[in-house]
Scaffold this motif. Structure first.
Motif, PDB file in Angstrom:
ATOM      1  N   PHE A 184      48.668  34.846  82.630  1.00  0.00           N
ATOM      2  CA  PHE A 184      50.027  35.354  82.469  1.00  0.00           C
ATOM      3  C   PHE A 184      50.968  34.540  83.336  1.00  0.00           C
ATOM      4  N   VAL A 185      51.942  33.873  82.696  1.00  0.00           N
ATOM      5  CA  VAL A 185      52.940  33.092  83.424  1.00  0.00           C
ATOM      6  C   VAL A 185      54.213  33.911  83.520  1.00  0.00           C
ATOM      7  N   ARG A 186      54.608  34.227  84.748  1.00  0.00           N
ATOM      8  CA  ARG A 186      55.765  35.103  84.957  1.00  0.00           C
ATOM      9  C   ARG A 186      57.063  34.295  84.888  1.00  0.00           C
ATOM     10  N   GLN A 187      57.430  33.942  83.667  1.00  0.00           N
ATOM     11  CA  GLN A 187      58.651  33.182  83.396  1.00  0.00           C
ATOM     12  C   GLN A 187      59.352  33.814  82.200  1.00  0.00           C
ATOM     13  N   GLY A 188      60.670  33.809  82.199  1.00  0.00           N
ATOM     14  CA  GLY A 188      61.399  34.334  81.052  1.00  0.00           C
ATOM     15  C   GLY A 188      61.519  35.841  81.078  1.00  0.00           C
ATOM     16  N   HIS A 189      62.329  36.366  80.156  1.00  0.00           N
ATOM     17  CA  HIS A 189      62.664  37.789  80.196  1.00  0.00           C
ATOM     18  C   HIS A 189      61.503  38.697  79.810  1.00  0.00           C
TER      19      HIS A 189
END
Length: 232
Positions: A184-189
Motif C-alpha cells: 500500500f503506497v500512501r499517496q493521493g486522495h
C-alpha cells in the motif's frame, strides 16, 4: 521454454507511480480558465457520472459529453488536446522509475491499471512507465476481476501488487491469498480516505512514498510476517 519467474511485480499507475491528483488539478484549472468555474464544475459532474456508469475514469469521454452540452463546441475540442499533449512525465512521483528499476533485479515488472483505451495507454507511454516495464502493460476496466488473465499473461509463483487503493489490494488478496504480497503506497486522495482505511484490512506492507521500494530486498516481499511500515 523459459522458466516461470519466481516473482512478478505489478504496479498501479494513478497516484502510485504518477501524481494523478495533480493532473486533475491542472485539468480543472484549464477548464475553468477557458469556460469559467461553473463550466468546470459541470465537467466534473459529467466525469463522476460517467465513472460511476463505466467503472473507470474516462476523461476524454467526459470531454465529449461536455462538448455536446457547452456553448462552444470548437473550444471544447481543445480540452482533449490539452490532455493528449499533457507532460505526464513531469507528474511522475520522485524515484518512481528508480523503484521499478530496483525491483526489476528480482523479477519482471509490469503495469496493472484500470482506465480507458486511449488516454491511459498514452499516459503510461509518454511518462516513460511503459519503457521502464519493458512494455509489460495491462489495462482493464476492473483489474481485480482479471487476475486469471494476468496470471496467464505473466505467469509466476508469487506476485507483488503495488497500489494506492486498499479496496483493490483487498480484492486481489482474497483471490490470490498467500500467492500475493500487497504493498500500500500512501499517496493521493484514496490513500487517506478514512472510510476505506476503516472498511478494508491493512496491506502487508505500507510505504509513505513509491521511492521507498528502492531500499527493499526481495525477502521483504516474500516473507512479510506482519503488516510493516517503510519510509523513504
Amino acid at each position: 521454454m523459459s522458466e516461470t519467474p519466481s516473482t512478478v511485480f505489478l504496479f498501479d499507475v494513478d497516484n502510485t507511480l504518477l501524481d494523478n491528483d495533480q493532473v486533475q488539478d491542472d485539468l480543472d484549472r484549464h477548464v475553468a480558465d477557458v469556460f469559467g468555474a461553473a463550466a468546470a464544475k459541470k465537467y466534473w459532474e459529467i466525469y463522476e457520472n460517467l465513472r460511476e456508469k463505466l467503472g473507470y475514469a474516462d476523461y476524454l469521454g467526459a470531454i465529449q459529453q461536455f462538448r455536446l452540452e457547452c456553448d462552444d463546441e470548437l473550444r471544447a475540442q481543445d480540452l482533449a488536446a490539452f490532455l493528449l499533449d499533457y507532460d505526464f512525465a513531469a507528474r511522475l512521483y520522485p524515484s518512481a522509475l528508480d523503484a521499478i528499476a530496483h525491483l526489476a533485479q528480482f523479477g519482471p515488472c509490469a503495469v496493472l491499471s484500470d482506465g480507458d483505451v486511449v488516454l491511459q495507454p498514452r499516459k503510461i507511454n509518454v511518462s516513460g512507465i511503459a519503457d521502464a516495464v519493458q512494455g509489460r502493460v495491462l489495462i482493464y476496466v476492473h483489474k481485480e476481476r482479471m487476475l486469471d488473465d494476468v496470471a496467464k499473461r505473466f505467469p509466476a509463483r508469487h506476485y507483488v501488487m503495488v497500489e494506492d487503493k486498499l479496496r483493490v489490494l483487498d480484492g486481489m488478496k482474497r483471490q490470490w491469498r498467500e500467492r500475493l504480497t500487497t504493498v500500500f503506497v500512501r499517496q493521493g486522495h484514496y490513500a487517506s480516505d478514512p472510510v476505506a482505511l476503516k472498511e478494508y484490512p491493512p496491506a502487508q506492507m505500507a510505504l509513505d512514498g513509491i521511492g521507498a521500494l528502492a531500499g527493499l530486498s526481495l525477502d521483504a516481499f516474500l516473507f512479510p510476517l506482519q503488516p510493516a511500515t517503510a519510509t523513504e
